[in-house]
Design an enzyme around this catalytic site. Sequence first.
Site, PDB file in Angstrom:
ATOM      1  CD  GLU A  49      -1.916  -2.243   1.616  1.00 37.20           C
ATOM      2  OE1 GLU A  49      -0.623  -2.509   1.925  1.00 37.20           O
ATOM      3  OE2 GLU A  49      -2.836  -2.963   1.936  1.00 37.20           O
ATOM      4  CG  PHE A 111      -8.893  -8.998  13.304  1.00 37.03           C
ATOM      5  CD1 PHE A 111      -7.879  -9.442  13.823  1.00 37.03           C
ATOM      6  CD2 PHE A 111      -9.208  -9.131  11.987  1.00 37.03           C
ATOM      7  CE1 PHE A 111      -7.017 -10.033  13.019  1.00 37.03           C
ATOM      8  CE2 PHE A 111      -8.226  -9.667  10.881  1.00 37.03           C
ATOM      9  CZ  PHE A 111      -7.115  -9.961  11.477  1.00 37.03           C
ATOM     10  CD  GLN A 112      -7.058  -6.576   9.709  1.00 40.13           C
ATOM     11  OE1 GLN A 112      -7.927  -6.535   9.147  1.00 40.13           O
ATOM     12  NE2 GLN A 112      -5.913  -7.057   9.109  1.00 40.13           N
ATOM     13  CB  VAL A 377      15.456  10.524  -1.012  1.00 42.09           C
ATOM     14  CG1 VAL A 377      15.954  10.900   0.054  1.00 42.09           C
ATOM     15  CG2 VAL A 377      14.214  11.214  -1.150  1.00 42.09           C
ATOM     16  CG  PHE A 462      22.834  11.798   0.843  1.00 45.47           C
ATOM     17  CD1 PHE A 462      23.446  12.245  -0.372  1.00 45.47           C
ATOM     18  CD2 PHE A 462      22.079  12.262   1.780  1.00 45.47           C
ATOM     19  CE1 PHE A 462      23.295  13.685  -0.156  1.00 45.47           C
ATOM     20  CE2 PHE A 462      22.013  13.857   1.641  1.00 45.47           C
ATOM     21  CZ  PHE A 462      22.750  14.344   0.746  1.00 45.47           C
TER      22      PHE A 462
END
Length: 571
Positions: A49, A111-112, A377, A462
Amino acid sequence: MPTVARNIVDTLVASGVQRVYGIPGDSLNGFTDALRVNPQLEWVHVRHEEAASFAASGEAALTGELAVCAGSCGPGNLHLINGLYDAQRSRVPVLAIAAQIPSDEVGSNYFQETHPTELFRECSVYVENVASAEQMPRLLRIAMREAIEKRGVAVLVIPGDIGLSEINAAAEVVKAYPSHMTPADSQIEAAAKALNKGKKATILAGAGTEGAHDELLAIAEKLQAPIVHSLRGKEFVEHDNPYDVGMTGLLGFSSGYAALKDCDTLLMLGTDLPYQQFYPEDATVIQVDVRGSQIGRRTKVDIPLVGTVADTVEALLPKIKGNRSSTHLKSLTKHYQKTRKDLDELATPSKRTIHPQYLTRLLDEMADDDAVFVPDVGSPVVWAARYLTMNGKRRLIGSFSHGSMANALSQSVGVQSAFEDRQTIALAGDGGLSMLLGELITLTQNKLPVKTVVYNNSSLNFVELEMKAAGFVTFGTELENPNFSTIAEAVGIKGFRVEKSKDLPKVVKEFLAYDGPAVLDVVTERQELSMPPSITVEQAKGFALYAIRTVLSGKGDELIDLARTNLRQLF
């Protein structure tokens, strides 16, 4: 009668949204089923996600229009948060559908269970829970309008059972419409008076100059002012610009740094450059921003102008006196030419290793005229800022404000989904690519021909540079990397690998010309230094302390490699 979920899908389609990024889940079943029966809204199935929200951020950055992502309840939508932070800080319009547990279970530690309205509050311009089916059309309309007009993230939290409820409501159309915004005449007069009084004006231009290139050059001509650009402004400022003297900030050029420090009047146009140390210490500062709340955040501003860059400059131009001295401009453009020459001399082949500057220069020379570059980045951003040439058609997007790793490949998913035939090049760090490596499978599953270049230096490069500058011995930054081209082949992507500088031009050409997704794994020099535009006393002390500590820790050979690699930058 349609469901709430179907009404959401129909409204998105009517408003011009073309796709949604995400992963299915039981609390999203109503939404994904509504997508199934309305194929006008494409479902782009990603593997994480976080990649969904980054993809939406990438699409919105390129199109300027609303992009959408979705996550199931609990862990599903929690994964969206990093990409949503990026979209919010990059000021691009994104709508996130955050599914919630059953509405009658909220507050029971089900739950969750999480509380998305609290979790997403800091990374959004609007976040609200849909408590009933009847609320949804209105809240969806508000959320979309907030995201579009405020250029940020709007989150709608929708319990799964609400999404499946039936509702008697028609689809609505929510779109952006152009407008003009100009400061008051009194402020325009004050700014013109200050600009006419100054002898050495410099312009600092950022992403807010998008669409105002002609106006930018016109006021630079009248002021005889060098133009310094921020990283996010590079793609809009750099091209066809005889007044450009390079970038400033931590990744910038010495000429850009000098142009700011040497001016007596600074005109800031649509920029939010965060580094206070790069602003002039004793200059009259005029700042133009469409968001008045941003003015004065970075440096003391004498004359604030709330308006769009194009409209404000158009109002200023007739009031600016011409026939100004060009001494300041000529001095800084000459400085820039020398700086550019010095940088270009570093982008050359080597007999021993591959310098990342050379790789980036080859990509720049061989990429399409309208290519989209998406750097990770870290060191890829440095080389992109210094060696990619913008021409008015190319685009350069990334996590430039939020500064997140793993953005290159995932944002490229959004770019390539929106522009199927446009060359999209992800400049991935080996650490960044590894973090969301599963998104390579997203490319094959969705048939997205993204070209992924891996700057493979076997380190968080970096971070190592930051450690050295602060005087620390590098620790915990080494990466045991696989052959990324072999991994690419294993998931159905064409893989290329280069370890010698002499082989690079031929392979880069083949890689970019390949018809389909491809990965180019390039073993680059680990010890390459990206020199900042100005070396501070603290940095010099830091490097000296690093050298002493490195020798005492038994890693003296690292200093030899560092000196051998970067000798050409020092002499």
